[in-house]
Write an enzyme that holds these catalytic residues in place. Structure first.
Site, PDB file in Angstrom:
ATOM      1  CB  SER A  71       3.892  -1.093  80.210  1.00  0.00           C
ATOM      2  OG  SER A  71       3.973  -1.904  79.080  1.00  0.00           O
ATOM      3  CG  ASP A 107       0.520  -4.790  77.418  1.00  0.00           C
ATOM      4  OD1 ASP A 107       1.734  -5.028  77.589  1.00  0.00           O
ATOM      5  OD2 ASP A 107       0.063  -3.635  77.340  1.00  0.00           O
TER       6      ASP A 107
HETATM    7 MG    MG Z   1       2.928  -3.684  78.603  1.00  0.00          MG
END
Ligand code: MG
Length: 433
Positions: free
Chosen positions: A88, A230
């Protein structure tokens, strides 16, 4: 091994090809789709994961570089489990494995099942029972078709917004294309498919290039992803970074206008989030910190929307992981239907806040001591740490999941009230750590 969002660590010492193979093997009680962000260690870990699945006797589907929400969608479309190779927003020397099933991150119970398989050793199918490696057949196009009807494309194409987008990772393969298809004029930054061109987290300090670009080209809004797409962050037409709580409030009101219902956020959610849910006629549901909890609760409660003030938005009609791609399209929709971002965000005024860390040698003992001697008034909740809610303030005292510290978050409606409660909380924590 599992943290608040899958397995994450330094490549080479904590995250190795061997670990990727073993975890993929342990998670292959169904076929396995594997995707990754643009980290340079991604290809090695991805191939180890394929092997882990195939030697367990399962097929492995390769979708290559995709954002996490697209990988989540692939688990629904192909009815299989999924591993996203990503760390991430962590620095590039990190990597990790996010385990996804039925469109969302697996919960603590399923993590236990994977760990128990892992501890039982690598499952090796007979020589004639190995799985196949199956190339992807257009998951990005399928995902675009899935989310396209979820935004008002007629309003967007009529308005023709000018959007500057800083992709910096997996989002580059889909978001600019989606926004052009919706009728936007798109200016892209950082679209290389290998590595990152700026730090992964889309925080204000990392987005100076995008802020300048928005002003330079006269864009209506700027958008930025993290490495696995995301998350999405918003910049207004003046090149100003929009406060994360305000971004979330804007999105909550927008979703509640479409459909009234429950909204999920975490114990860290601020007063303006609470106000936005109330104003929109919704009901706020609080979970522990982490998108796994938000996604899981959204499903269980049948909520319309869930989010965290980190640019993480989960839509009930989408996949149930944070979706920066759909989030980007939604911000464009907000602009197209409601006007200038700076005018929309000026209606929110964040309250005074304090965020502090206190060093401790024993987090558990410190938390017990705090709980035993706390006398600050308000409704006490122990969903994650200790949260106290009162009419004009709230505070959260929570042990860090990764460091030997206790965190204090405090927000009040006035500066005077903030100072008063802060003094009380500080005294309490300092005498307990
Ligand atoms: Mg992420």
């Amino acid at each position: 091994m599992f943290g608040t969002s899958g397995i994450r660590g330094l490549y080479g010492s904590e995250i190795t090809p061997e670990l990727a193979l073993k975890i993929a093997n342990a998670f292959s009680y169904q076929n396995l789709v594997v995707g990754r962000d643009t980290r340079t260690t991604g290809p090695v870990l991805e191939r180890a994961a394929f092997t882990g699945a195939m030697c367990a006797g399962r097929d492995s589907i390769s979708v290559g570089v995709v954002p996490t929400p697209v990988l989540s969608y692939a688990t629904l479309k192909y009815k299989c489990n999924g591993i996203m190779v990503t760390a991430s927003h962590n620095p590039p020397e990190y990597n990790g494995l996010k385990l996804i099933s039925a469109g969302k991150e697996i919960n603590k119970q399923e993590e236990k099942k994977v760990l128990s398989n892992y501890e039982n050793g690598v499952k090796l199918a007979a020589w004639d029972k190995n799985g196949k490696l199956i190339p992807d057949v257009g998951i990005t196009e399928a995902y675009t078709e899935f989310i396209f009807p979820q935004v008002d494309s007629a309003s967007i194409s009529k308005k023709k917004p000018k959007v500057a987008i800083d992709c910096n990772g997996a989002g580059a393969i889909i978001t600019p294309i989606l926004l052009r298809k919706l009728g936007c004029e798109v200016i892209t930054l950082n679209t290389q498919e290998v590595g990152f061109q700026r730090p992964s987290e889309p925080s204000e300090k990392n987005l100076s290039a995008l802020k300048s670009k928005v002003k330079e080209v006269g864009a209506d809004l700027g958008l930025a992803h993290d490495g696995d797409g995301d998350r999405v962050a918003l910049i207004d037409e003046n090149g100003e970074f929009v406060n994360m709580d305000v971004q979330l409030s804007l999105m909550i009101l927008h979703e509640l206008e479409k459909k009234k219902g429950k909204v999920v956020s975490t114990v860290e959610s601020s007063l303006i989030i609470k106000d936005a849910v109330e104003q929109g006629g919704g009901e706020l549901i609080i979970t522990p910190v982490g998108s796994t909890y938000v996604g899981d609760t959204l499903e269980k409660e049948g909520a319309v929307f869930g989010g965290e003030p980190a640019g993480e938005f989960i839509y009930s009609q989408g996949v149930h992981v944070p979706d920066g791609v759909l989030g980007a399209a939604k911000f464009v929709e907000i602009f197209a239907k409601k006007g200038k971002i700076s005018e929309l965000t000026s209606r929110f005024s964040p309250y005074p806040m304090v965020r502090e860390k206190y060093k401790t040698t024993d987090r558990k003992a410190a938390m017990e001591k705090i709980l035993g001697s706390i006398s600050i008034e308000g409704e006490v909740s122990k969903v994650d740490g200790i949260r106290i809610d009162s009419e004009d303030y709230w505070l959260l005292i929570r042990p860090s999941g990764t460091e030997p510290i206790i965190r204090l978050t405090l927000e009040a409606k006035t500066k005077e009230r903030l100072e008063e409660i802060h003094a009380e909380a500080k005294k309490l924590i300092e005498s307990s750590v």
